[in-house]
Design an enzyme around this catalytic site. Sequence first.
Site, mmCIF file in Angstrom:
data_model
loop_
_atom_site.group_PDB
_atom_site.id
_atom_site.type_symbol
_atom_site.label_atom_id
_atom_site.label_comp_id
_atom_site.label_asym_id
_atom_site.label_seq_id
_atom_site.Cartn_x
_atom_site.Cartn_y
_atom_site.Cartn_z
ATOM 1 N N LYS A 57 0.843 -1.198 0.000
ATOM 2 C CA LYS A 57 0.000 0.000 0.000
ATOM 3 C C LYS A 57 0.880 1.251 0.000
ATOM 4 O O LYS A 57 1.602 1.508 0.971
ATOM 5 C CB LYS A 57 -0.914 0.061 1.228
ATOM 6 C CG LYS A 57 -1.951 1.183 1.061
ATOM 7 C CD LYS A 57 -2.577 1.657 2.353
ATOM 8 C CE LYS A 57 -1.824 2.743 3.036
ATOM 9 N NZ LYS A 57 -1.853 4.064 2.366
ATOM 10 N N GLU A 85 10.146 15.091 15.702
ATOM 11 C CA GLU A 85 10.453 15.038 14.276
ATOM 12 C C GLU A 85 9.570 16.061 13.556
ATOM 13 O O GLU A 85 8.348 15.971 13.597
ATOM 14 C CB GLU A 85 10.162 13.616 13.746
ATOM 15 C CG GLU A 85 10.587 13.423 12.327
ATOM 16 C CD GLU A 85 10.381 11.990 11.831
ATOM 17 O OE1 GLU A 85 9.310 11.419 12.092
ATOM 18 O OE2 GLU A 85 11.304 11.465 11.183
ATOM 19 N N GLU A 88 10.389 0.709 10.253
ATOM 20 C CA GLU A 88 11.376 1.779 10.043
ATOM 21 C C GLU A 88 10.636 3.085 10.297
ATOM 22 O O GLU A 88 9.778 3.478 9.512
ATOM 23 C CB GLU A 88 11.931 1.680 8.615
ATOM 24 C CG GLU A 88 13.262 2.363 8.470
ATOM 25 C CD GLU A 88 13.114 3.755 7.929
ATOM 26 O OE1 GLU A 88 13.011 4.690 8.769
ATOM 27 O OE2 GLU A 88 13.080 3.918 6.718
ATOM 28 N N CYS A 95 13.487 10.517 7.001
ATOM 29 C CA CYS A 95 13.482 9.986 8.365
ATOM 30 C C CYS A 95 14.865 10.109 9.016
ATOM 31 O O CYS A 95 14.966 10.289 10.222
ATOM 32 C CB CYS A 95 13.000 8.552 8.381
ATOM 33 S SG CYS A 95 13.784 7.553 7.127
HETATM 34 P P1 NDP Z 1 1.987 7.687 8.626
HETATM 35 O O1 NDP Z 1 2.852 6.876 9.494
HETATM 36 O O2 NDP Z 1 0.575 7.903 9.015
HETATM 37 O O3 NDP Z 1 1.943 7.059 7.152
HETATM 38 C C1 NDP Z 1 2.785 6.040 6.655
HETATM 39 C C2 NDP Z 1 1.949 5.004 5.902
HETATM 40 O O4 NDP Z 1 1.123 4.253 6.804
HETATM 41 C C3 NDP Z 1 0.997 5.585 4.877
HETATM 42 O O5 NDP Z 1 0.896 4.718 3.783
HETATM 43 C C4 NDP Z 1 -0.301 5.648 5.676
HETATM 44 O O6 NDP Z 1 -1.432 5.784 4.872
HETATM 45 C C5 NDP Z 1 -0.254 4.336 6.407
HETATM 46 N N1 NDP Z 1 -1.063 4.259 7.607
HETATM 47 C C6 NDP Z 1 -1.628 5.258 8.353
HETATM 48 N N2 NDP Z 1 -2.278 4.753 9.416
HETATM 49 C C7 NDP Z 1 -2.139 3.407 9.368
HETATM 50 C C8 NDP Z 1 -2.567 2.322 10.195
HETATM 51 N N3 NDP Z 1 -3.259 2.527 11.322
HETATM 52 N N4 NDP Z 1 -2.227 1.060 9.851
HETATM 53 C C9 NDP Z 1 -1.485 0.829 8.744
HETATM 54 N N5 NDP Z 1 -1.062 1.803 7.921
HETATM 55 C C10 NDP Z 1 -1.367 3.082 8.223
HETATM 56 O O7 NDP Z 1 2.692 9.071 8.366
HETATM 57 P P2 NDP Z 1 1.992 10.463 7.926
HETATM 58 O O8 NDP Z 1 1.976 10.484 6.470
HETATM 59 O O9 NDP Z 1 0.700 10.661 8.622
HETATM 60 O O10 NDP Z 1 3.038 11.515 8.486
HETATM 61 C C11 NDP Z 1 2.957 11.975 9.830
HETATM 62 C C12 NDP Z 1 4.324 12.177 10.407
HETATM 63 O O11 NDP Z 1 5.012 10.947 10.423
HETATM 64 C C13 NDP Z 1 5.225 13.079 9.590
HETATM 65 O O12 NDP Z 1 5.043 14.409 9.898
HETATM 66 C C14 NDP Z 1 6.586 12.588 9.962
HETATM 67 O O13 NDP Z 1 7.010 13.216 11.134
HETATM 68 C C15 NDP Z 1 6.386 11.132 10.193
HETATM 69 N N6 NDP Z 1 6.785 10.308 9.056
HETATM 70 C C16 NDP Z 1 7.948 9.647 9.143
HETATM 71 C C17 NDP Z 1 8.383 8.885 8.086
HETATM 72 C C18 NDP Z 1 9.651 8.170 8.164
HETATM 73 O O14 NDP Z 1 10.121 7.661 7.159
HETATM 74 N N7 NDP Z 1 10.236 8.074 9.322
HETATM 75 C C19 NDP Z 1 7.641 8.790 6.828
HETATM 76 C C20 NDP Z 1 6.380 9.494 6.854
HETATM 77 C C21 NDP Z 1 6.002 10.220 7.940
HETATM 78 P P3 NDP Z 1 -1.889 7.294 4.464
HETATM 79 O O15 NDP Z 1 -0.815 7.879 3.651
HETATM 80 O O16 NDP Z 1 -3.108 7.139 3.707
HETATM 81 O O17 NDP Z 1 -2.096 8.022 5.759
#
Ligand code: NDP
Length: 475
Positions: free
Chosen positions: A182, A387, A256, A290
């Site tokens: 996904k 972050e 991760e 990240c």
């Molecule tokens: P999320 O962790 O919500 O999103 C990462 C992925 O998980 C997306 O595909 C998301 O879908 C999906 N997801 C969301 N909720 C669930 C769930 N309950 N079960 C399974 N999958 C889920 O990150 P956000 O995009 O909301 O970003 C928020 C914050 O997270 C950022 O501001 C940043 O600080 C951090 N972040 C860190 C990352 C890293 O690599 N360390 C990467 C991205 C974000 P969908 O996109 O539809 O929400």
Amino acid sequence: MFEYAPAPESRAVVDIAPSYGLFIDGEFAPAASSGGVFKTVNPATEEVLSEVSTAGPEDVDRAVAAARRAFGSWSALPGAERAKYLFRIARIIQERSRELAVLESLDNGKPIRESRDVDLPLVAAHFFYYAGWADKLRYAGFGDDPRPLGVAAQVIPWNFPLLMLAWKIAPALATGNTVVLKPAETTPLSALFFADVCRQADLPPGVVNIVTGAGDTGRTLVEHPGVDKVAFTGSTEVGRQIARSVAGTRKRLTLELGGKAANIVFDDAPIDQAVEGIVNGIFFNQGHVCCAGSRLLVQESVAEELLDSLKRRMATLRVGDPLDKNTDIGAINSAEQLERIRTLSDIGAEEGAERWSPPCTLPAQGYWFAPTIFTGVTQAHRIAREEIFGPVLSVLTFRTPAEAIEKANNTPYGLSAGIWSDKGSQVLAVADKLRAGVVWANTFNKFDPTSPFGGYKESGYGREGGRHGLEAYLA
Ligand code: NDP
């Protein structure tokens, strides 16, 4: 200073359909569940790029069932045969790299210079690298007869959409697993184009399935009883939820998650080189990284000189059209992320840190944030602990190596760190004491498929990349 003429990459090299279905069992089809569709927009212009299906429980069921059916024959193939598919995928990605780079910049907002010169070459390199392992698994150090786990549920974020897909899919396929992936809600397009690459490579149906949707789709996928392995990259908060839902099941899990990396500059470091590393560490990919070097720890005796130099360098950064080849900093990926960056930055100023950005005119349309540094930051400030995931650097100072190490480790995260020093002995001594999965010395944000990547503490567990990355997909 001279002016740059615009140097736009052509948008015409990519043909985006008005709508996309899900990719299940080798076919694109609309979602069967009534979840509807959602729009994906170009964050630089807010233009709608396409409408994408929301996969509901019924669709996730179909995708997992397709992956299960494909698993028998895929895992039974000799490694050398699986490798041929992976090599073919890698070659097709290289051939289509200009198209995919433009697509990634349109859907994500990252500068074309980065999608073209960093993301796409690394995507192809991951498939080439793991293709090379597919027939050598017996010699990888995981026993005489390492076996695949089965169906892998993979959920990825929006900051490196195609690269995170490659990090997940390449090792899974090389080891004989099948996949349901996904992509993030705001960046689904490159995963859907990757589905087309799989078809072009004649990958057997069901080996790779792509289900699009928001967090609910991700949750349905990772909680599905038919999956054997969950791999997630994203926020620590969602990582925790997933760890809870997987606990007590037979599913294997790698996470991760976030980071708050220290980039440590000692007084003997080459200042100009360190400034380039700091800029690359926090402004690469708009800071949506990240492992970004979001906390600069600079030795007090060189702090003033370094900050002057950093500000001069920041004043040359070009913020704007991601498709312009001169652009250094593109658009923030979404309105929500922009809001989060604004909120945390305002909190930084309210808590007493001093905020500075170079003069720059931001486009009127789209989501933009000027490169920003905060000085006078203490460890108690929220901008030193949380972050931000944007182009915002928090600057702290230190006097002794011991103080630098203590401050660097004073975080719930432990993904990466950087050290800048002329002395190899100092670099090694400090690196040894840092609780971070990756430590760069006199460089930052260097990635290579042969090198394992992953975190300590709240940055997650398991490793991706290198020989270590195979382990997460082998019984
Ligand atoms: P999320 O962790 O919500 O999103 C990462 C992925 O998980 C997306 O595909 C998301 O879908 C999906 N997801 C969301 N909720 C669930 C769930 N309950 N079960 C399974 N999958 C889920 O990150 P956000 O995009 O909301 O970003 C928020 C914050 O997270 C950022 O501001 C940043 O600080 C951090 N972040 C860190 C990352 C890293 O690599 N360390 C990467 C991205 C974000 P969908 O996109 O539809 O929400």
